[in-house]
Each structure stands twice: as structure tokens, then as C-alpha cells.
Design a protein around this motif. Sequence first.
Motif, PDB file in Angstrom:
ATOM      1  N   ALA A  74      27.931  39.848  41.641  1.00 15.95           N
ATOM      2  CA  ALA A  74      29.145  39.851  40.829  1.00 15.95           C
ATOM      3  C   ALA A  74      30.144  40.887  41.342  1.00 15.95           C
ATOM      4  CB  ALA A  74      28.793  40.138  39.374  1.00 15.95           C
ATOM      5  N   ALA A  75      29.656  42.085  41.690  1.00 18.64           N
ATOM      6  CA  ALA A  75      30.546  43.136  42.188  1.00 18.64           C
ATOM      7  C   ALA A  75      31.203  42.714  43.504  1.00 18.64           C
ATOM      8  CB  ALA A  75      29.761  44.428  42.384  1.00 18.64           C
ATOM      9  N   SER A  76      30.449  42.062  44.367  1.00 16.42           N
ATOM     10  CA  SER A  76      31.025  41.605  45.640  1.00 16.42           C
ATOM     11  C   SER A  76      32.128  40.579  45.400  1.00 16.42           C
ATOM     12  CB  SER A  76      29.918  41.005  46.510  1.00 16.42           C
ATOM     13  OG  SER A  76      28.908  41.960  46.774  1.00 16.42           O
ATOM     14  N   ALA A  77      31.865  39.630  44.491  1.00 21.63           N
ATOM     15  CA  ALA A  77      32.874  38.608  44.194  1.00 21.63           C
ATOM     16  C   ALA A  77      34.130  39.224  43.596  1.00 21.63           C
ATOM     17  CB  ALA A  77      32.278  37.575  43.230  1.00 21.63           C
ATOM     18  N   VAL A  78      33.973  40.166  42.685  1.00 21.01           N
ATOM     19  CA  VAL A  78      35.125  40.814  42.060  1.00 21.01           C
ATOM     20  C   VAL A  78      35.929  41.590  43.105  1.00 21.01           C
ATOM     21  CG1 VAL A  78      35.817  42.619  40.431  1.00 21.01           C
ATOM     22  CG2 VAL A  78      34.104  40.937  39.768  1.00 21.01           C
ATOM     23  N   GLY A  79      35.260  42.272  44.031  1.00 21.78           N
ATOM     24  CA  GLY A  79      35.965  43.017  45.065  1.00 21.78           C
ATOM     25  C   GLY A  79      36.830  42.111  45.926  1.00 21.78           C
ATOM     26  N   VAL A  80      36.296  40.954  46.310  1.00 21.42           N
ATOM     27  CA  VAL A  80      37.056  40.019  47.139  1.00 21.42           C
ATOM     28  C   VAL A  80      38.281  39.507  46.393  1.00 21.42           C
ATOM     29  CG1 VAL A  80      36.970  37.750  48.246  1.00 21.42           C
ATOM     30  CG2 VAL A  80      35.063  39.342  48.523  1.00 21.42           C
ATOM     31  N   LEU A  81      38.097  39.118  45.135  1.00 23.34           N
ATOM     32  CA  LEU A  81      39.214  38.590  44.350  1.00 23.34           C
ATOM     33  C   LEU A  81      40.246  39.672  44.043  1.00 23.34           C
ATOM     34  CD1 LEU A  81      37.253  36.244  41.913  1.00 23.34           C
ATOM     35  CD2 LEU A  81      38.696  35.583  43.852  1.00 23.34           C
ATOM     36  N   ALA A  82      39.794  40.912  43.815  1.00 20.66           N
ATOM     37  CA  ALA A  82      40.744  41.998  43.587  1.00 20.66           C
ATOM     38  C   ALA A  82      41.601  42.243  44.829  1.00 20.66           C
ATOM     39  CB  ALA A  82      39.986  43.269  43.203  1.00 20.66           C
ATOM     40  N   LEU A  83      41.001  42.167  46.005  1.00 22.60           N
ATOM     41  CA  LEU A  83      41.764  42.315  47.245  1.00 22.60           C
ATOM     42  C   LEU A  83      42.786  41.204  47.398  1.00 22.60           C
ATOM     43  CD1 LEU A  83      39.138  43.436  49.920  1.00 22.60           C
ATOM     44  CD2 LEU A  83      41.161  44.691  49.166  1.00 22.60           C
ATOM     45  N   ALA A  84      42.368  39.981  47.030  1.00 26.15           N
ATOM     46  CA  ALA A  84      43.309  38.860  47.126  1.00 26.15           C
ATOM     47  C   ALA A  84      44.510  39.088  46.205  1.00 26.15           C
ATOM     48  CB  ALA A  84      42.600  37.559  46.760  1.00 26.15           C
TER      49      ALA A  84
END
Length: 545
Positions: free
Chosen positions: A135-145
Amino acid sequence: MSPERRVLRLARPYLGRLLLAGVLAAGTELAGLALMATATWLLITAAGQPPVAALTVAIVSVRALAIGRGVLRYTERLAGHDAVLRIITEVRARAFATLAGRREQARSGDALSRLVSDVDAVQDLLLRVLVPGAAASAVGVLALAGATAISLPAALALAGGLLVAGVALPAAATALTRRTADRVAPLRAALAADAIDLTHGAADLAAFGATGTALDAASGRARELAALERRLAAAGWAVDAAGVLIAGATSAAVVAAALSASVDGVLVGVLAVGTLAAVEASLALVTAARQHTELRTGLRRVADLLDPPPLEDRSGDTPTALRDVTVRYRPGGPPALDGVSLELPPGHRIGIVGPSGAGKSTLLRVLAESAAPSAVGGLLADAHVFHATVRENLALGRAGATDDDLAAACATAGLLDWVREQPDGWDTVVGEDGGQLSGGQRQRLALARAVLLDPAVLVLDEPTEGLDPSAADRVLAAVVASARATVVLVTHRLRGLADFDHVVVLDNGRVVQQGRHAELVEAPGWYRDQWLAQETAERGYLSAA
């Protein structure tokens, strides 16, 4: 294959549930991040006193995100725990099946530690490492986007902070805790064994004057474990503090990059608060790394029990004799057995008798632990009855036994009529440690399980204890007649030994008499005296009846 992969193979049937839990966990974190960003935009915009209509969408979004975050968190926990509890049920069942065949572990506190603490490590691997890490990895990617859509320089600053918080800091946490964490699980197992020895073995320790030594050893391990856990807590505090500083520094860097790129002031505030939320979410990777490091030893101990080696031909492990056996419970202490030898011809019936404390049960344990688990088995003094059904308790003797097999074993032990009288039959729950049974019924159930096992050498320690004399004689005769191999029986009731091939009398750990029953009742000594006393008591019992 790594312990993690061996454990996760059992998760394949529940992969859909775990993926759902991961998606819901990511949704929860994204809802939190969106809530912070939207609320920040709303507050900053509202400060300019625009028309209320311009804020309506943001107001509704804040409410929806706040409610949705709670709902997503609840459903994520529900889905995750549903999957994980199903998985650890399978893990615990496999671990128990393996331990049941390892006498050196099954009778120690190590077994308890493996079935409880170490199996719980599987639960933590899934719920506290894999799901939040994904979940943390997915959130990091979307936050960068999202940051890239607002400002590329701000996104680059955020990427740097996320790399430090999600990659460098977890690596540092692993390095700080690995050596200490690897020592915790074995120490917990040793402490569990100490607790069992000190409680269940209190009388024996006191008899041999070893209570103080045992307490000192347990206290030393407890102090060492407490010191290790304090060290882990200190390392965790340091890593968490570093995470807070990284979140603040990243937010400051993002704000500086956004201002240098002439980003609108409202969006600068959104980026600042959103960065704090994104980095905080990525710090779940730090927690996951620490948890994984602390769980590694426990996972290895569980993985060793999931794939037991295939059964081999262990016919050569069936013992034919014990030679000059000496057992001491503590160095320099008096021997529980002193140079005892015992012949075990195939198919013979051998009785072991003697006064209390003579070493009879110790001799059986030496015999049981001297061969392969499939070669020696039976009913020892501490046979456990589980809080389960009659069928499940009997199945420990032989997995896959049919109802006819169960009925034959129970008929031999004198339990079949009772089972048939129960409304639930084989599915009758017997309670914790057989608490729903009488003492005699509990003993018959354990005896039926021993009969069902059908080992090459059947060892029985007071198998008819709790039964009246006539029932005891009937049950013992039936069990001995049904056994197809060597029987070694410890008993206080001498009448049942009349047809045995050999009887050994122990006293103070030594063999003081041996021979057939008819020979021993004619020879002066303990056996003759005990025989006469029992016969006199038996005649008095029958007269009173």
C-alpha cells in the motif's frame, strides 16, 4: 527456498482476499492523503472569502473522504484478517502434525513457542509487512504523479524524500535490528520451556534440589530477553525520529522547489501538506522492514515444520534392547535410572513395576525417545486430550483412520458404548484437557488413540488408572490381546501381569528383581509383598461389593 516463500505458498488459495486487503489498504492511505490535500486547499481558499458555492465541492469531498477513509480501513482489516486467519489455521495444523512426530520438541516449551509465537509471525508477515508495504509503495507512486502534475521540480524533491524514507531508512532499520532480532525468537522459546519446567516440574525440581538452579537460569534468560527488547525499542525510536525529520525536510524542500517554479500559493500549501502525508505513508515501509527483520527467525522455525521430510523405512530404528541406561536430572545429582538394561524381543509382553519414584516412567521415556516416532508410541503419563471432538483426538493416533478403525480402537479401550450414547457420536466435543469426560473416560480415550497408533513397540504408563479393578483388568487384557507387536507396560496392578513374558521390578532406579509373574510371586521381595497386599485388598473389595 526462502522461509517467506515457503510460508506464502500456503496463501495461494487466499490470494484474492489478500489482494483485496492490499487494494483497500492503498485506498485508505490515498483517502487520507487526498483528505489532507483537499482540506488544505479548502482552508487556504476559504481565507480569501470566496462565494460559498465555490467551496461546496471541496466541503462535500472532505466529508466523503473522512467517512470513506474509516470505511476503507474497516473493510481492509476485515478482508485482511479473514484471509490471514484462514492461512495461519493451515500453518498451525501443519506445524502441529510435524511436531507430533518429534518427541524431543513435542514435549518441550519449544513446541508451545513454535505453535503460538512463531506461527503468529506468519500473521505479522502478511498484515504488518506485505499488505502495508504494498500500500505504501502504491501511495508513493500516485503521490509523485500528482506532484508532477503541479510542478516537476516539486515532484523531484518529493521523489528524493520518498527514496530516503522508503528505501534508505528501511535499509538502516534492518541493519540496526537484524543481529538483535535474530536472538529474540530462540530466547522466547527457551523462556517458554523454562516456564513449563518450573510449573509442571516443580515437584521434581524440589525433590532433586534443583529449583534454585532452574530459577536462576530462567531469570538470566528473562533478563537477557528484556535487554534485547529494550535495544530493539531504542533502535525503533531512533528510526521513527529520523522518519519525522525526513518528512519535515522533504516538505520544506518541496515548498522551496514549488516557490522557485512560481507555483500558485494555494497549490504550494497543498504540496506541503500532501508531502507530509505521502512521506508518512511511505514510512510504513520502515515499520515493515523492522517487522520483517524481527520475524525472520520465527518464520524460519515455522517453515521448517511446513514441509516435513518424506517418511523413510525406519524399521531398523525399532529398538530391541536398552543397555546400561543411566539418567540424571542434574549433573552430580542422584540417578533416576542407574545402569538399567532391558531386552525387547519382538512380540513379547514386558511389565515394569516398582514403588513410586523407582524410575518406571523415566524408563518408558528413554525407550520412547530412543527410536523413530513411527516405531515407538503409546500412552505415557502426560498424554494430552485436546479441546476437540472425539474423532479429532483419535485421529492424532492415525490420520485418515476410518470410522471402523475408530470403532475398533474404542471397543478395545472400552469407550465405544459411551461414544454411541452421545447425541453427536464421534463429533462429541470433550472439552479442555478432556474436561467434559470423567477420569476413566479420558483415560480410555487416550488409550484408544494409542491402540489406533499401532506402533512396533507399544508403551503404556498406567493405562487403566481411574478405572475400577474389574474394568481395568478387562481393558488391559483387550489392549494387550489386540497389540501385534512388543508391549511395555508400567502398572501398579500386578494381576494383569500373570500372562506377561517378563516382569522387571525397579527400585531407586535399579533393577532389583526380574522374571515371570509366577516366579516373582514365589520369591521373597517387593513383588511378592505387593502381590499379597493387592490380593488381600481385592478380596476385601469383592466381599464389600
